[in-house]
Design a protein around this motif. Structure first.
Motif, PDB file in Angstrom:
ATOM      1  N   ARG A   5       0.844  -1.179   0.000  1.00  0.00           N
ATOM      2  CA  ARG A   5       0.000   0.000   0.000  1.00  0.00           C
ATOM      3  C   ARG A   5       0.888   1.241   0.000  1.00  0.00           C
ATOM      4  O   ARG A   5       1.803   1.340   0.803  1.00  0.00           O
ATOM      5  CB  ARG A   5      -0.845  -0.025   1.259  1.00  0.00           C
ATOM      6  N   LEU A   6       0.631   2.131  -0.912  1.00  0.00           N
ATOM      7  CA  LEU A   6       1.399   3.366  -0.953  1.00  0.00           C
ATOM      8  C   LEU A   6       0.950   4.291   0.164  1.00  0.00           C
ATOM      9  O   LEU A   6      -0.237   4.468   0.392  1.00  0.00           O
ATOM     10  CB  LEU A   6       1.225   4.069  -2.295  1.00  0.00           C
ATOM     11  N   ARG A   7       1.902   4.862   0.849  1.00  0.00           N
ATOM     12  CA  ARG A   7       1.566   5.813   1.906  1.00  0.00           C
ATOM     13  C   ARG A   7       1.501   7.208   1.321  1.00  0.00           C
ATOM     14  O   ARG A   7       2.344   7.583   0.520  1.00  0.00           O
ATOM     15  CB  ARG A   7       2.615   5.778   3.008  1.00  0.00           C
ATOM     16  N   LYS A   8       0.524   7.927   1.748  1.00  0.00           N
ATOM     17  CA  LYS A   8       0.397   9.314   1.321  1.00  0.00           C
ATOM     18  C   LYS A   8       1.093  10.180   2.357  1.00  0.00           C
ATOM     19  O   LYS A   8       0.788  10.101   3.540  1.00  0.00           O
ATOM     20  CB  LYS A   8      -1.065   9.742   1.255  1.00  0.00           C
ATOM     21  N   ARG A  10       1.652  14.059   3.321  1.00  0.00           N
ATOM     22  CA  ARG A  10       1.242  15.431   3.069  1.00  0.00           C
ATOM     23  C   ARG A  10       2.083  16.336   3.957  1.00  0.00           C
ATOM     24  O   ARG A  10       2.198  16.106   5.156  1.00  0.00           O
ATOM     25  CB  ARG A  10      -0.248  15.656   3.378  1.00  0.00           C
ATOM     26  N   GLY A  11       2.663  17.332   3.342  1.00  0.00           N
ATOM     27  CA  GLY A  11       3.568  18.232   4.050  1.00  0.00           C
ATOM     28  C   GLY A  11       2.844  19.201   4.972  1.00  0.00           C
ATOM     29  O   GLY A  11       1.612  19.288   4.983  1.00  0.00           O
ATOM     30  N   PRO A  12       3.609  19.966   5.747  1.00  0.00           N
ATOM     31  CA  PRO A  12       3.008  20.917   6.686  1.00  0.00           C
ATOM     32  C   PRO A  12       2.169  21.998   5.998  1.00  0.00           C
ATOM     33  O   PRO A  12       1.188  22.472   6.573  1.00  0.00           O
ATOM     34  CB  PRO A  12       4.197  21.547   7.401  1.00  0.00           C
ATOM     35  N   GLU A  13       2.543  22.379   4.764  1.00  0.00           N
ATOM     36  CA  GLU A  13       1.754  23.398   4.048  1.00  0.00           C
ATOM     37  C   GLU A  13       0.349  22.880   3.778  1.00  0.00           C
ATOM     38  O   GLU A  13      -0.638  23.596   3.925  1.00  0.00           O
ATOM     39  CB  GLU A  13       2.382  23.787   2.703  1.00  0.00           C
ATOM     40  N   THR A  14       0.274  21.618   3.344  1.00  0.00           N
ATOM     41  CA  THR A  14      -1.025  21.014   3.054  1.00  0.00           C
ATOM     42  C   THR A  14      -1.859  20.917   4.324  1.00  0.00           C
ATOM     43  O   THR A  14      -3.041  21.258   4.321  1.00  0.00           O
ATOM     44  CB  THR A  14      -0.852  19.613   2.436  1.00  0.00           C
ATOM     45  N   TRP A  15      -1.242  20.464   5.422  1.00  0.00           N
ATOM     46  CA  TRP A  15      -1.987  20.323   6.664  1.00  0.00           C
ATOM     47  C   TRP A  15      -2.427  21.680   7.211  1.00  0.00           C
ATOM     48  O   TRP A  15      -3.481  21.789   7.828  1.00  0.00           O
ATOM     49  CB  TRP A  15      -1.188  19.547   7.708  1.00  0.00           C
ATOM     50  N   ALA A  16      -1.653  22.724   6.949  1.00  0.00           N
ATOM     51  CA  ALA A  16      -2.067  24.069   7.375  1.00  0.00           C
ATOM     52  C   ALA A  16      -3.322  24.481   6.615  1.00  0.00           C
ATOM     53  O   ALA A  16      -4.249  25.067   7.194  1.00  0.00           O
ATOM     54  CB  ALA A  16      -0.940  25.066   7.147  1.00  0.00           C
ATOM     55  N   ASP A  36      -7.037  15.496  -0.517  1.00  0.00           N
ATOM     56  CA  ASP A  36      -6.555  14.138  -0.718  1.00  0.00           C
ATOM     57  C   ASP A  36      -5.835  13.609   0.511  1.00  0.00           C
ATOM     58  O   ASP A  36      -4.700  13.133   0.445  1.00  0.00           O
ATOM     59  CB  ASP A  36      -5.649  14.060  -1.958  1.00  0.00           C
ATOM     60  N   VAL A  37      -6.493  13.740   1.659  1.00  0.00           N
ATOM     61  CA  VAL A  37      -5.976  13.150   2.894  1.00  0.00           C
ATOM     62  C   VAL A  37      -7.023  12.157   3.389  1.00  0.00           C
ATOM     63  O   VAL A  37      -8.200  12.258   3.059  1.00  0.00           O
ATOM     64  CB  VAL A  37      -5.687  14.219   3.984  1.00  0.00           C
ATOM     65  N   SER A  38      -6.576  11.210   4.171  1.00  0.00           N
ATOM     66  CA  SER A  38      -7.488  10.214   4.710  1.00  0.00           C
ATOM     67  C   SER A  38      -8.387  10.863   5.765  1.00  0.00           C
ATOM     68  O   SER A  38      -7.927  11.650   6.592  1.00  0.00           O
ATOM     69  CB  SER A  38      -6.669   9.085   5.339  1.00  0.00           C
ATOM     70  N   LEU A  39      -9.667  10.517   5.737  1.00  0.00           N
ATOM     71  CA  LEU A  39     -10.599  11.052   6.724  1.00  0.00           C
ATOM     72  C   LEU A  39     -10.197  10.614   8.126  1.00  0.00           C
ATOM     73  O   LEU A  39     -10.258  11.398   9.080  1.00  0.00           O
ATOM     74  CB  LEU A  39     -12.024  10.598   6.405  1.00  0.00           C
ATOM     75  N   CYS A  40      -9.737   9.383   8.231  1.00  0.00           N
ATOM     76  CA  CYS A  40      -9.292   8.872   9.528  1.00  0.00           C
ATOM     77  C   CYS A  40      -8.094   9.689  10.035  1.00  0.00           C
ATOM     78  O   CYS A  40      -8.046  10.071  11.207  1.00  0.00           O
ATOM     79  CB  CYS A  40      -8.929   7.398   9.402  1.00  0.00           C
ATOM     80  N   ASN A  41      -7.134   9.965   9.150  1.00  0.00           N
ATOM     81  CA  ASN A  41      -5.974  10.770   9.555  1.00  0.00           C
ATOM     82  C   ASN A  41      -6.389  12.186   9.933  1.00  0.00           C
ATOM     83  O   ASN A  41      -5.837  12.764  10.878  1.00  0.00           O
ATOM     84  CB  ASN A  41      -4.930  10.825   8.438  1.00  0.00           C
ATOM     85  N   LEU A  42      -7.333  12.727   9.208  1.00  0.00           N
ATOM     86  CA  LEU A  42      -7.812  14.069   9.528  1.00  0.00           C
ATOM     87  C   LEU A  42      -8.430  14.092  10.917  1.00  0.00           C
ATOM     88  O   LEU A  42      -8.122  14.966  11.729  1.00  0.00           O
ATOM     89  CB  LEU A  42      -8.832  14.532   8.483  1.00  0.00           C
ATOM     90  N   ARG A  43      -9.266  13.127  11.213  1.00  0.00           N
ATOM     91  CA  ARG A  43      -9.903  13.069  12.535  1.00  0.00           C
ATOM     92  C   ARG A  43      -8.861  12.870  13.647  1.00  0.00           C
ATOM     93  O   ARG A  43      -8.945  13.496  14.697  1.00  0.00           O
ATOM     94  CB  ARG A  43     -10.932  11.947  12.570  1.00  0.00           C
TER      95      ARG A  43
END
Length: 140
Positions: A5-8, A10-16, A36-43
């Motif tokens: 499984r490829l891991r995504k 996302r850099g700090p700019e994206t998370w900001a 394009d981030v995982s909903l689980c990761n966002l939560r």
């Protein structure tokens, strides 16, 4: 054959940007899909870093000061009489463009009064009226 499984990442700019959109009120599933981030990761991230809406509201909640002025006046001011009066009653019907212009002006006033949901309904009705008019003329 092994499937990896490829891991995504996302850099700090994206998370900001994700944080900004989420705290602005956009629903989490929508934010996750848009960036394009995982909903689980966002939560997980919202919970871990404390940028849930509830935590932010608690952090920035300013209590009103007794005797303080009520706040700034509305940007547009009271509704002009021209927008409050009924259309002129003549032999000819009201022009659609005139109705749509008046609806847009009244919606702007409603927004300045903090009544955005009413303004949205009014603008939606004006758009539907305009669409019906165009369909009637055979343009759409």
């Amino acid at each position: 054959m092994d499937h990896f499984r490829l891991r995504k990442y996302r850099g700090p700019e994206t998370w900001a940007k994700v944080r900004e959109a989420y705290l602005a009120g956009e629903p989490a599933p929508s934010v996750a899909q848009r960036f394009d981030v995982s909903l689980c990761n966002l939560r997980k991230k919202t919970s871990r870093e404390g940028w849930t809406r509830h935590a932010m509201a608690r952090r920035y909640d300013l209590k009103p000061v007794r005797g303080a002025p009520a706040g700034p006046p509305p940007a547009i001011g009271p509704l002009p009489e021209a927008l409050n009066l009924p259309f002129e009653v003549n032999e000819r019907p009201v022009r659609v463009s005139q109705a749509v212009e008046r609806a847009a002006a009244r919606a702007a006033w409603l927004i300045s009064e903090g009544r955005a949901s009413e303004a949205e309904i009014l603008l939606r009705a004006a758009r539907n009226l305009s669409d019906l008019s165009l369909r009637h003329m055979g343009i759409r």
